[in-house]
Design an enzyme around this catalytic site. Structure first.
Site, PDB file in Angstrom:
ATOM      1  N   HIS A 144     -12.035   2.142 -10.275  1.00 41.41           N
ATOM      2  CA  HIS A 144     -10.661   1.286 -10.738  1.00 41.41           C
ATOM      3  C   HIS A 144     -10.551  -0.058 -12.218  1.00 41.41           C
ATOM      4  O   HIS A 144     -10.110  -0.643 -12.996  1.00 41.41           O
ATOM      5  CB  HIS A 144      -9.710   0.458 -10.100  1.00 41.41           C
ATOM      6  CG  HIS A 144      -8.996   1.225  -9.070  1.00 41.41           C
ATOM      7  ND1 HIS A 144      -8.209   2.014  -9.369  1.00 41.41           N
ATOM      8  CD2 HIS A 144      -9.165   1.235  -8.036  1.00 41.41           C
ATOM      9  CE1 HIS A 144      -7.889   2.801  -8.378  1.00 41.41           C
ATOM     10  NE2 HIS A 144      -8.505   1.747  -7.777  1.00 41.41           N
ATOM     11  N   ASP A 153      -5.803 -12.497   2.118  1.00 41.75           N
ATOM     12  CA  ASP A 153      -5.615 -12.371   0.729  1.00 41.75           C
ATOM     13  C   ASP A 153      -4.921 -10.289   1.576  1.00 41.75           C
ATOM     14  O   ASP A 153      -5.889  -9.600   1.516  1.00 41.75           O
ATOM     15  CB  ASP A 153      -6.466 -11.959  -0.555  1.00 41.75           C
ATOM     16  CG  ASP A 153      -5.779 -10.875  -1.648  1.00 41.75           C
ATOM     17  OD1 ASP A 153      -4.653  -9.933  -1.266  1.00 41.75           O
ATOM     18  OD2 ASP A 153      -6.439 -10.810  -2.806  1.00 41.75           O
ATOM     19  N   ASP A 196      -8.787   8.169   0.331  1.00 40.13           N
ATOM     20  CA  ASP A 196      -7.689   7.293   1.049  1.00 40.13           C
ATOM     21  C   ASP A 196      -6.612   8.409   0.801  1.00 40.13           C
ATOM     22  O   ASP A 196      -5.543   7.847   1.091  1.00 40.13           O
ATOM     23  CB  ASP A 196      -7.428   6.585   0.270  1.00 40.13           C
ATOM     24  CG  ASP A 196      -8.041   5.729  -1.268  1.00 40.13           C
ATOM     25  OD1 ASP A 196      -8.215   7.193  -1.799  1.00 40.13           O
ATOM     26  OD2 ASP A 196      -7.885   4.829  -1.528  1.00 40.13           O
ATOM     27  N   TYR A 202      -9.468   3.401   3.791  1.00 38.36           N
ATOM     28  CA  TYR A 202      -9.583   2.710   4.581  1.00 38.36           C
ATOM     29  C   TYR A 202      -8.991   2.955   6.235  1.00 38.36           C
ATOM     30  O   TYR A 202      -9.078   2.210   7.005  1.00 38.36           O
ATOM     31  CB  TYR A 202      -8.136   1.865   3.994  1.00 38.36           C
ATOM     32  CG  TYR A 202      -8.610   1.517   2.576  1.00 38.36           C
ATOM     33  CD1 TYR A 202      -9.980   0.602   2.257  1.00 38.36           C
ATOM     34  CD2 TYR A 202      -8.530   2.422   0.912  1.00 38.36           C
ATOM     35  CE1 TYR A 202     -10.544   1.085   0.940  1.00 38.36           C
ATOM     36  CE2 TYR A 202      -8.856   2.397  -0.008  1.00 38.36           C
ATOM     37  CZ  TYR A 202      -9.913   0.923  -0.307  1.00 38.36           C
ATOM     38  OH  TYR A 202     -10.331   1.005  -1.493  1.00 38.36           O
ATOM     39  N   ASP A 238      -5.431  -6.975  -7.445  1.00 44.10           N
ATOM     40  CA  ASP A 238      -6.192  -6.326  -6.755  1.00 44.10           C
ATOM     41  C   ASP A 238      -7.412  -6.243  -6.434  1.00 44.10           C
ATOM     42  O   ASP A 238      -8.372  -4.815  -6.223  1.00 44.10           O
ATOM     43  CB  ASP A 238      -5.262  -5.557  -6.286  1.00 44.10           C
ATOM     44  CG  ASP A 238      -4.109  -5.571  -5.933  1.00 44.10           C
ATOM     45  OD1 ASP A 238      -3.748  -6.669  -6.334  1.00 44.10           O
ATOM     46  OD2 ASP A 238      -3.178  -4.669  -5.260  1.00 44.10           O
ATOM     47  N   HIS A 245      -6.159   6.703  -5.206  1.00 44.33           N
ATOM     48  CA  HIS A 245      -6.008   5.878  -6.556  1.00 44.33           C
ATOM     49  C   HIS A 245      -6.032   6.486  -7.572  1.00 44.33           C
ATOM     50  O   HIS A 245      -6.566   7.497  -7.340  1.00 44.33           O
ATOM     51  CB  HIS A 245      -5.932   4.751  -6.169  1.00 44.33           C
ATOM     52  CG  HIS A 245      -4.909   3.682  -5.313  1.00 44.33           C
ATOM     53  ND1 HIS A 245      -6.687   4.415  -4.016  1.00 44.33           N
ATOM     54  CD2 HIS A 245      -4.537   3.208  -4.753  1.00 44.33           C
ATOM     55  CE1 HIS A 245      -5.727   2.803  -3.285  1.00 44.33           C
ATOM     56  NE2 HIS A 245      -4.706   3.016  -3.144  1.00 44.33           N
ATOM     57  N   ASP A 295      -9.472  10.771  -4.729  1.00 49.69           N
ATOM     58  CA  ASP A 295      -8.921   9.363  -4.065  1.00 49.69           C
ATOM     59  C   ASP A 295      -7.381   9.382  -4.334  1.00 49.69           C
ATOM     60  O   ASP A 295      -7.365  10.084  -5.352  1.00 49.69           O
ATOM     61  CB  ASP A 295      -9.889   8.162  -4.917  1.00 49.69           C
ATOM     62  CG  ASP A 295      -9.297   6.381  -4.356  1.00 49.69           C
ATOM     63  OD1 ASP A 295     -10.482   5.981  -3.219  1.00 49.69           O
ATOM     64  OD2 ASP A 295      -8.339   6.726  -4.709  1.00 49.69           O
TER      65      ASP A 295
HETATM   66  C1  X5A Z   1     -11.526   2.380  -4.533  1.00 49.54           C
HETATM   67  C2  X5A Z   1      -9.465   2.085  -4.281  1.00 49.54           C
HETATM   68  C3  X5A Z   1      -8.261   0.607  -4.032  1.00 49.54           C
HETATM   69  C4  X5A Z   1      -6.834  -0.325  -4.735  1.00 49.54           C
HETATM   70  C5  X5A Z   1      -5.864  -0.823  -4.046  1.00 49.54           C
HETATM   71  C6  X5A Z   1      -5.109  -2.209  -4.080  1.00 49.54           C
HETATM   72  N1  X5A Z   1      -8.531   1.149  -4.482  1.00 49.54           N
HETATM   73  N2  X5A Z   1      -3.808  -2.165  -3.872  1.00 49.54           N
HETATM   74  O1  X5A Z   1      -9.406   2.909  -3.409  1.00 49.54           O
HETATM   75 ZN    ZN Z   2      -7.808   4.946  -3.725  1.00 51.57          ZN
END
Ligand code: X5A
Ligand code: ZN
Length: 669
Positions: free
Chosen positions: A137, A22, A267, A307, A94, A176, A174
């Site tokens: 999330h 994935d 990230d 990441y 995701d 996101h 973060d």
């Molecule tokens: C915790 C976090 C990111 C998910 C990305 C999905 N999640 N495309 O950084």
């Molecule tokens: Zn994130």
């Protein structure tokens, strides 16, 4: 005071992984945790922390933020076949499941709760939990974005319920949007949720309309949800600091939380394949430090994303080392925010103007129709032919943050014999005699008519202190002197001219300041008091005048975040001279906050000058220099409109020279 920093980690949370192909999930690997923890061990940070064991969260705790149906569904995953797991996973976005992820998810929540327990009960001052899976999330009844249970949202509810806390601040740095956290607290004024996130006019995952700046919270919770959408990639240190200085910090201090939780995703750092931002790992030291004097220092950082296996551990180390109280790294390349960041900042400030008195003077939005603008901008972006990629994000290189070495002596005190030296400080006695040339210069410049042996000793000691700071033998210091003005003139003269330091002079209260040295640009002098100095048109002398002087906490804090911090960051001094003028009337707590915050600069090289009779200030000042948390300010009143207007005029005059003062995009002025 010296309280510890908790570190919560358990290898068990590395024991699940993606079992099928994935592309969306392949970056969420067990190594994220091992490299982070290894780096903490390698840099001798782990052993300076208090290790706290993880535990499994109970059902009741998980139900603080999730539905029973969802919990029951997740409970079945350890018994599923690979095919079942794949299918189960498909109903969510995701995310992936694994037979051991439920166990890890319970530990991740439990780790966050252990951290809250340790911090709120005072076992430690602050701490960090390294966890997998992340949490922000996940929603009441859904896993999402690698998250199973919402670790931080549960921690906030738990803290309120178990300890009766009234206000919790959640800072989500973060890259996101933690939509799960937003949904959880949308109508709740007791939890202030702040998130910045890659958005690109809703083109970036999770592509939600409600991640934009105009989702401010609902009903009673209106104003307590703050979204800062990044509409371009490549945001840098300046962009992050601008948002902290001009939005998050003033609002956070006005909110006055009892506890700060950080959704600490990395990230948002350079090199990350998801974020594609350009902030360097050392910026997280500053973000952490700037939050460390809220809530009496009670801060819990819980890992979310991150990441890039190089920048992630670097940023984790910067965060933990700051929690431990080490001097801050000198922030690199702060050349001011980009236009896109300023547009976002402007929009958020203006959307939140109705709810926060510190934003009362935020400018109107430039456009008449916000929603048209969003669509228009999104289309514009689309039309652009993708310019030649410089380098793919993962191949980006940046220098490893330099080691942060704490000087052998943290703080010295230069005090009259009858004043006892505060605990943790070292009484300063100049070991080496000053060279005769310096002494004769001192006599000539400052002690012309008085043959005052005491004064000469004091001045030469102050000079020795600045010299030892320059050599990084001493981190910070304070001095009680007979004549602060003379001492200030003398130190600035010497440190700026002879030692070629860039000196940031922060003058609290009225009185004469070394403006001639400022005119030459060798020092940046900021002064805050009640006397209006005639507005000099000088880039390096910045007088702030408050109607009620320094006793006005709201006006003062506004000046600190809106002017002093951004100026300090952009000037990047190698020495900070904090001067408390006689009769400044500044509140103790405000003084301690200021002292603490100024240690963001010059690797913590701060020298504080105070008048001889202000003996009562020695203890509190020393405590702040030693890194103890400053006591929280009480909830702030609205600053006086005329003061705000005066500060806005000042900003207007200065923002061409000092880019970090900008709060609106150039065209929208
Ligand atoms: C915790 C976090 C990111 C998910 C990305 C999905 N999640 N495309 O950084
Ligand atoms: Zn994130």
């Amino acid at each position: 005071m010296k309280m510890g920093t908790a570190l919560i980690y358990d290898e068990e949370m590395t024991k699940y992984k993606l079992l099928w192909v994935d592309p969306a999930c392949k970056i969420e690997v067990p190594e994220r945790l091992t490299v982070s923890h290894d780096a903490l061990v390698r840099n001798s940070l782990a052993d300076r922390c208090v290790a706290i064991p993880v535990r499994e969260a109970t059902d009741a705790e998980i139900l603080l933020a999730h539905s029973e149906e969802y919990l029951e569904a997740v409970k079945k995953t350890p018994y599923m076949t690979l095919e079942d797991l794949k299918e189960f996973t498909l109903q969510y976005g995701d995310v992936y499941f694994h037979p051991n992820i439920y166990h890890c998810a319970k530990l991740a929540v439990g780790a966050a709760l252990q951290l809250v327990d340790s911090v709120v009960t005072g076992k430690v001052r602050n701490g960090m939990a390294l966890v997998r899976p992340p949490g922000h999330h996940s929603m009441r009844s859904a896993a999402n974005g690698f998250c199973v249970f919402n670790n931080v949202a549960i921690a906030a509810r738990y803290a309120k319920q178990k300890y009766g806390l009234e206000r919790v601040l959640i800072v989500d740095w973060d890259v996101h949007h933690g939509q799960g956290v937003q949904y959880c607290f949308e109508d709740d004024p007791s939890v202030l949720y702040f998130s910045w996130h890659r958005y690109e006019h809703q083109k970036f995952w999770p592509q939600l309309r409600e991640s934009d700046y105009d989702s401010v919270g609902k009903e009673k919770g209106a104003g307590f949800n703050i979204n800062v959408p990044w509409n371009k990639v490549g945001m840098e240190n300046s962009d992050y600091l601008s948002v902290f200085c001009h939005l998050l910090l003033p609002v956070a201090y006005e909110f006055c939380p009892d506890l700060v939780l950080v959704c600490a995703g990395f990230d948002s750092a350079i090199g990350d394949p998801e974020g594609e931002m350009c902030a360097t790992p050392d910026i997280f030291a500053h973000l952490t430090h700037l939050l460390m004097n809220l809530a009496g220092g009670k801060l819990c950082a819980v890992l979310e994303g991150g990441y890039n296996l190089t920048s992630l551990p670097q940023a984790v180390c910067q965060t933990v080392q700051t929690l431990l109280g080490d001097p801050l790294p000198q922030p690199a390349n702060l050349s001011g925010p980009c236009t896109s960041a300023l547009e976002s900042l402007h929009c958020v400030r203006s959307a939140h103007r109705p709810y926060w008195s510190c934003l009362k003077h935020a400018a109107d939005l430039p456009t008449s129709d916000i929603s048209t603008k969003r669509i228009k901008l999104a289309e514009e972006e689309e039309e652009k032919t993708p310019k030649e990629e410089e380098k793919s994000t993962e191949e980006k290189v940046w220098p490893e943050p330099p080691k942060r070495v704490a000087p052998p002596v943290r703080s010295v005190a230069l005090l009259p014999k009858d004043v006892t030296c505060p605990e943790g400080c070292k009484r300063f006695s100049s070991s080496e005699a000053l060279d005769p040339l310096t002494v004769s210069k001192l006599r000539e410049n400052f002690l012309k008519d008085a043959d005052d042996g005491d004064a000469l000793t004091t001045l030469s000691s102050l000079i020795s202190i600045t010299e030892e700071m320059k050599k990084n033998e001493i981190c910070s210091g304070l001095a009680l002197v007979r004549d602060v003005t003379m001492a200030m003139m003398c130190v600035v003269q010497h440190a700026a001219a002879a030692l070629s330091n860039r000196v940031l002079v922060v003058c609290v209260g009225n009185g004469k300041v070394p403006s001639h040295i400022a005119e030459e640009g060798k020092a940046l002098v900021v002064q805050i008091g009640s006397e209006s100095t005639e507005e000099q048109k000088c880039k390096y002398y910045i007088p702030v005048c408050l109607k009620k002087g320094c006793s006005d906490m709201s006006g003062f804090i506004q000046a600190v975040f809106g002017l002093f911090l951004p100026l300090g960051y952009e000037y990047d001094p190698s020495l900070v001279l904090l001067v408390r003028m006689p009769d400044s009337r500044i509140h103790d707590r405000m003084w301690q906050q200021l002292t603490a915050l100024l240690q963001s600069f010059a690797q913590g090289h701060t020298l504080v000058l105070m008048q001889e009779d202000e003996k009562a200030c020695v203890g509190p000042t020393a405590s702040s220099l030693l890194g103890d948390p400053a006591p929280p300010l009480e909830r702030l009143q609205a600053p006086l409109p005329q003061d705000m207007e005066a500060m806005e005029r000042l900003r207007h005059r200065l923002q061409a020279d000092w880019k970090l003062l900008q709060i609106t995009a150039p065209e929208s002025g």
